[in-house]
Design a protein around this motif. Sequence first.
Motif, short mmCIF file in Angstrom:
data_model
loop_
_atom_site.label_atom_id
_atom_site.label_comp_id
_atom_site.label_asym_id
_atom_site.label_seq_id
_atom_site.Cartn_x
_atom_site.Cartn_y
_atom_site.Cartn_z
N PRO A 165 0.82 -1.20 0.01
CA PRO A 165 -0.05 0.13 0.09
C PRO A 165 1.01 1.17 -0.11
O PRO A 165 0.64 2.32 -0.75
N LEU A 166 1.96 1.12 0.73
CA LEU A 166 2.77 2.47 0.77
C LEU A 166 3.30 2.76 -0.54
O LEU A 166 3.37 4.00 -1.08
N VAL A 167 4.08 1.80 -1.19
CA VAL A 167 4.59 2.08 -2.68
C VAL A 167 3.39 2.50 -3.60
O VAL A 167 3.28 3.40 -4.43
N PHE A 168 2.09 1.83 -3.45
CA PHE A 168 1.12 2.18 -4.27
C PHE A 168 0.59 3.50 -4.25
O PHE A 168 0.74 4.38 -5.21
N LEU A 169 0.51 4.12 -2.92
CA LEU A 169 0.35 5.48 -2.64
C LEU A 169 1.26 6.43 -3.12
O LEU A 169 0.90 7.44 -3.54
N GLY A 170 2.43 6.03 -3.37
CA GLY A 170 3.48 6.97 -3.72
C GLY A 170 3.48 6.96 -5.22
O GLY A 170 4.26 7.80 -5.76
N GLY A 171 3.05 6.02 -5.97
CA GLY A 171 3.18 5.91 -7.39
C GLY A 171 1.93 6.78 -8.09
O GLY A 171 0.96 7.59 -7.50
N PRO A 172 1.85 6.75 -9.29
CA PRO A 172 0.91 7.49 -10.08
C PRO A 172 -0.35 7.10 -9.95
O PRO A 172 -1.56 7.87 -9.94
N GLY A 173 -0.56 5.84 -9.48
CA GLY A 173 -1.79 5.26 -9.30
C GLY A 173 -2.49 5.69 -7.75
O GLY A 173 -3.66 5.47 -7.69
N GLY A 174 -1.49 6.17 -7.06
CA GLY A 174 -2.13 6.54 -5.67
C GLY A 174 -2.23 8.23 -5.83
O GLY A 174 -3.06 8.71 -6.39
N GLN A 175 -1.20 8.85 -4.89
CA GLN A 175 -1.30 10.44 -4.67
C GLN A 175 0.30 10.77 -5.00
O GLN A 175 0.43 11.95 -4.60
N GLY A 176 1.09 10.40 -5.82
CA GLY A 176 2.53 10.52 -6.07
C GLY A 176 2.80 10.48 -7.51
O GLY A 176 1.62 10.69 -8.34
N SER A 177 3.83 10.09 -7.81
CA SER A 177 4.45 9.98 -9.17
C SER A 177 5.36 8.95 -9.31
O SER A 177 5.77 8.25 -8.13
N VAL A 178 5.93 8.67 -10.56
CA VAL A 178 6.75 7.58 -10.56
C VAL A 178 8.23 7.88 -9.91
O VAL A 178 8.57 7.00 -9.24
N ALA A 179 8.59 9.38 -9.78
CA ALA A 179 9.53 9.65 -9.26
C ALA A 179 9.78 9.34 -7.67
O ALA A 179 10.61 8.91 -6.98
N LEU A 180 8.45 9.62 -7.09
CA LEU A 180 8.15 9.48 -5.79
C LEU A 180 8.25 8.29 -5.49
O LEU A 180 8.82 7.80 -4.25
N ARG A 181 7.75 7.17 -6.34
CA ARG A 181 7.58 5.78 -6.18
C ARG A 181 9.03 5.13 -5.90
O ARG A 181 9.38 4.68 -5.09
N GLN A 182 9.90 5.85 -6.83
CA GLN A 182 11.30 5.29 -6.89
C GLN A 182 11.97 5.67 -5.63
O GLN A 182 12.92 4.97 -5.09
N VAL A 183 11.59 6.88 -5.10
CA VAL A 183 12.36 7.40 -3.81
C VAL A 183 11.93 6.63 -2.51
O VAL A 183 12.92 5.96 -1.76
N LEU A 184 10.73 6.29 -2.52
CA LEU A 184 10.19 5.19 -1.38
C LEU A 184 10.78 3.90 -1.61
O LEU A 184 11.04 3.24 -0.60
N GLU A 185 10.80 3.39 -2.92
CA GLU A 185 11.49 2.15 -3.04
C GLU A 185 13.06 2.30 -2.59
O GLU A 185 13.57 1.14 -2.03
N LEU A 186 13.83 3.31 -2.65
CA LEU A 186 15.10 3.39 -2.28
C LEU A 186 15.10 3.35 -0.93
O LEU A 186 16.16 2.95 -0.13
#
Length: 475
Positions: A278-299
């Motif tokens: 759920p955390l990575v999903f929310l950080g991605g474009p399908g949630g409330q973030g973007s691809v860049a934010l999702r990559q930061v969260l994964e890092l």
Amino acid sequence: MSGKVVGAQKLTYVDAIAQSVGFLGPVFSGSILLILLVEGASGKTAGAAAPLSVLMATLGVLALGWIVAQFAKRIHAAGSLYSYVTAGLGVRVGGATGLVYYLGVLMLGSALGVYVGGYVHDTLRTEFGNGVLPVWAWQVAMLVVAVSIAYVGVHISIKAQLVLALVSMLVLVGFFVFLIFNAGSANSPVAFTPAASPDGWSGVLFGVLYGVLLFTGFEAAANLAEETEDPGRNIPRAVVTSVVIAAAFFLLATYSQVAAFSFDLRQIQEAISSGQSPLVFLGGPGGQGSVALRQVLELVILLDMVAVYLGVVVSASRGISAISRDGWLPKRFAATSARRGTPGPAIGVVGIFVLAWIVVSNVAPEPFGEPGAPGYFSTFHWAATFGGFTLMLVYLLLSVGAVRGLRDHPRRASVWLASTVGTVLTGGAIFGALYKVPAPTVWAPCSSLIIFGVALVVVTATRRRQAALSPAASQ
């Protein structure tokens, strides 16, 4: 090598906190938090009441932390919980506990050892279309890094854990605050009521069992008692402080995420079914973030995993050294480096054990297999279940033994209260790990119980042999 006590240099109070926080890995745990609470193996779920489950679990873990703190004021040994259980339940149960406790820690290290390589490979492949190296190469590379840092010196290992954990936690705290702010008027205290769970109090209580597992390793600072300045004061404070830090982080993590999903269990389950946390999903474009934010969260999740990995290697090696020094393993594993003060042979044992699991995850993962899951994930899940259950079993023994081990404590009523809360909580967690859990996952806790029984037999036989050679040895 020499046989001296581990650690020529002294660590600080902050270093001890870094060890515990690094071991329990709040960011890594936070990334899978809602999955544990929403998809419990029993079929019951805390749902949007996950924050209430975490709050209740925190109260129970604080009782365990208090018990550890009281023992830590008296016993300053690298064996930590093993030594505490021995004080409460005797040498035989204590010896068996030491063997299974550090086996459990080794299994947790192995779980991270196989998972981190797969995580790096799959993340690179998903984000950039190329995993660069095969999974096994990433696994071996990360193992070499962890073992090398642990051997070079505990100060370097602790500082690395502190930096990795601090950076990753700060990034996620900022993201969680963003989620809460973004929820606006939708924020509600309903998450702290059983009404938010589709199963009511039953779902909340089963969520508590999984919530307790998130705190696994909170006592890791105690493994550095021989290397910490003023351990009678700093270790107890570090253990309790670590629990408070982790609890605050977990509460923020659970509330912000369920609020971001509008307290809707269906939305949370849809995110999980997408193959992302759920955390990575929310950080991605399908949630409330973007691809860049999702990559930061994964890092940052990766950074925290590395911190956990280092924490496990340090704790396991110190524990193996301690129980070897006490005669439960070959004495040569207790040797320490005259130059660095690190337990080289014990670190070698940890490295070999983790390497063996890496081989298993790549060559023969079938016995641990989950339909559709890669080999590294199947072996990770099974080993993590074994390790988490084993530590929970030790927490139970610690709670039961506290009444006798702290019988001269000036606050006897507090001892009884903490012991009762700890016993009920860990007993319930153990029940939750066995109740309606399917194979092959359920084999992990069953194997832990069987190994503990075997360890009791071995320790009893060993004590008898020691008594035959020297009556004093049986005392």
